[in-house]
Write a protein that holds these residues in place. Structure first.
Motif, PDB file in Angstrom:
ATOM      1  N   ALA A 165       0.443 -73.997  11.478  1.00 33.40           N
ATOM      2  CA  ALA A 165      -0.375 -74.599  10.425  1.00 33.40           C
ATOM      3  C   ALA A 165      -1.150 -73.528   9.655  1.00 33.40           C
ATOM      4  N   ILE A 168       1.201 -71.539   7.414  1.00 34.56           N
ATOM      5  CA  ILE A 168       1.523 -72.263   6.175  1.00 34.56           C
ATOM      6  C   ILE A 168       0.342 -72.220   5.205  1.00 34.56           C
ATOM      7  N   ALA A 191      13.140 -75.320  13.173  1.00 34.02           N
ATOM      8  CA  ALA A 191      12.171 -76.337  12.736  1.00 34.02           C
ATOM      9  C   ALA A 191      10.964 -75.681  12.081  1.00 34.02           C
ATOM     10  N   ASP A 192      10.475 -74.562  12.645  1.00 33.03           N
ATOM     11  CA  ASP A 192       9.372 -73.825  12.028  1.00 33.03           C
ATOM     12  C   ASP A 192       9.761 -73.348  10.636  1.00 33.03           C
ATOM     13  N   ARG A 194      12.038 -74.577   8.617  1.00 35.16           N
ATOM     14  CA  ARG A 194      12.114 -75.724   7.700  1.00 35.16           C
ATOM     15  C   ARG A 194      10.720 -76.168   7.277  1.00 35.16           C
ATOM     16  N   SER A 195       9.769 -76.150   8.203  1.00 31.08           N
ATOM     17  CA  SER A 195       8.398 -76.564   7.872  1.00 31.08           C
ATOM     18  C   SER A 195       7.792 -75.643   6.824  1.00 31.08           C
ATOM     19  N   SER A 198       9.520 -76.254   3.358  1.00 32.16           N
ATOM     20  CA  SER A 198       9.145 -77.521   2.734  1.00 32.16           C
ATOM     21  C   SER A 198       7.691 -77.540   2.276  1.00 32.16           C
ATOM     22  N   SER A 199       6.906 -76.542   2.693  1.00 30.74           N
ATOM     23  CA  SER A 199       5.474 -76.521   2.385  1.00 30.74           C
ATOM     24  C   SER A 199       5.121 -75.609   1.214  1.00 30.74           C
TER      25      SER A 199
END
Length: 274
Positions: A165, A168, A191-192, A194-195, A198-199
């Motif tokens: 978090a 990002i 997954a990290d 992709r996060s 997407s952010s």
């Protein structure tokens, strides 16, 4: 020799076109020429690989040493060259700006500024200060007579603060500060990645780490990664092969390592393609 203006335009176009591209990291003239001869479209320095060529650990080279190295690699091929510029070689925003200007003078058309302080007690700059440093680097890049692609790095996963978090939040702040490319080395899963992608709404660079992050290039492209860099991976592989060959010789096991060897003529011919 291709002009810096044309290299800059080519580098920007790589980021604008669809799909992902690979940006390997040479550590000397020969490795740069070989990678160019193989057909790669852009190169980037490796700070740790370069340091290791002088038997030094990462972050043990000076800005002057780095700039001399950049100039040598920029003159070796006609490809766009980006650089790992560590933390800008100073804590102040002005230090980051000066490093960008010096890098451009040495032949760069891109470079990264990271938020790692080098201080174990406070390994990352506070977010506002980190964003100010990126903003100063961006302003220096925009003052150049060609397009310089500025990469901003969030070092959370490399500094013992694996907080996705916060990573990002930092990348979003660097995006707002004007960075062209965003980079969080050390992400631990697809997954990290992709996060992160997407952010933000900037191209994202991912560091290839096959052992720690065993995902395919196809998976990374499907996730939306724009650029793959290899950091010290090629240097470590080359010198790992040297260590393995030396051990095989010392243990009198033979010359099995020679199966990977190329003739000098073949290597020189490949370098000539650069």
């Amino acid at each position: 020799m291709t002009s810096q203006l044309h290299r800059a335009a080519a580098f920007e176009a790589l980021h604008a076109r669809p799909g992902m591209f690979l940006m390997p990291n040479p550590w000397d003239v020969a490795s740069a020429k070989l990678l160019a001869g193989l057909g790669f479209e852009a190169l980037a320095t490796t700070s740790s690989g370069f340091a290791a060529t002088g038997a030094r650990a990462d972050y043990q080279v000076t800005r002057d040493m780095t700039m001399a190295h950049i100039r040598t690699l920029a003159e070796a091929t006609s490809l766009p060259l980006s650089a790992d510029l560590e933390n800008g070689f100073g804590d102040r925003p002005e230090d980051c700006a000066e490093t960008i200007r010096l890098g451009a003078e040495a032949g760069l058309v891109g470079g990264s500024i990271e938020d790692f302080t080098g201080n174990p007690a406070e390994p990352q700059y506070p977010l506002e200060a980190a964003a100010d440093r990126v903003r100063a680097a961006v302003e220096a890049a925009r003052s150049l007579p060609f397009r310089f692609m500025l990469t901003a790095r969030a070092e959370n996963f490399f500094t013992g603060i694996p907080d996705l978090a916060d990573t990002i939040r930092r990348l979003q702040a660097y995006q707002e500060a004007g960075a062209d490319i965003l980079y969080a080395p050390g992400l631990r899963s697809l997954a990290d990645i992709r996060s992160v992608i997407s952010s933000v709404d900037r191209p994202v660079n991912v560091l290839a780490r096959p052992k720690a992050l065993p995902v395919s290039l196809q998976d990374l492209q499907a996730a939306g990664v724009k650029r793959i860099s290899l950091g010290p991976l090629l240097f470590n592989t080359a010198y790992g092969a040297l260590v393995a060959a030396g051990k095989e010789l010392l243990q009198a096991e033979g010359f099995g390592f020679a199966g990977l060897a190329r003739s000098g003529d073949e290597l020189i011919a490949m370098m000539a393609k650069a």
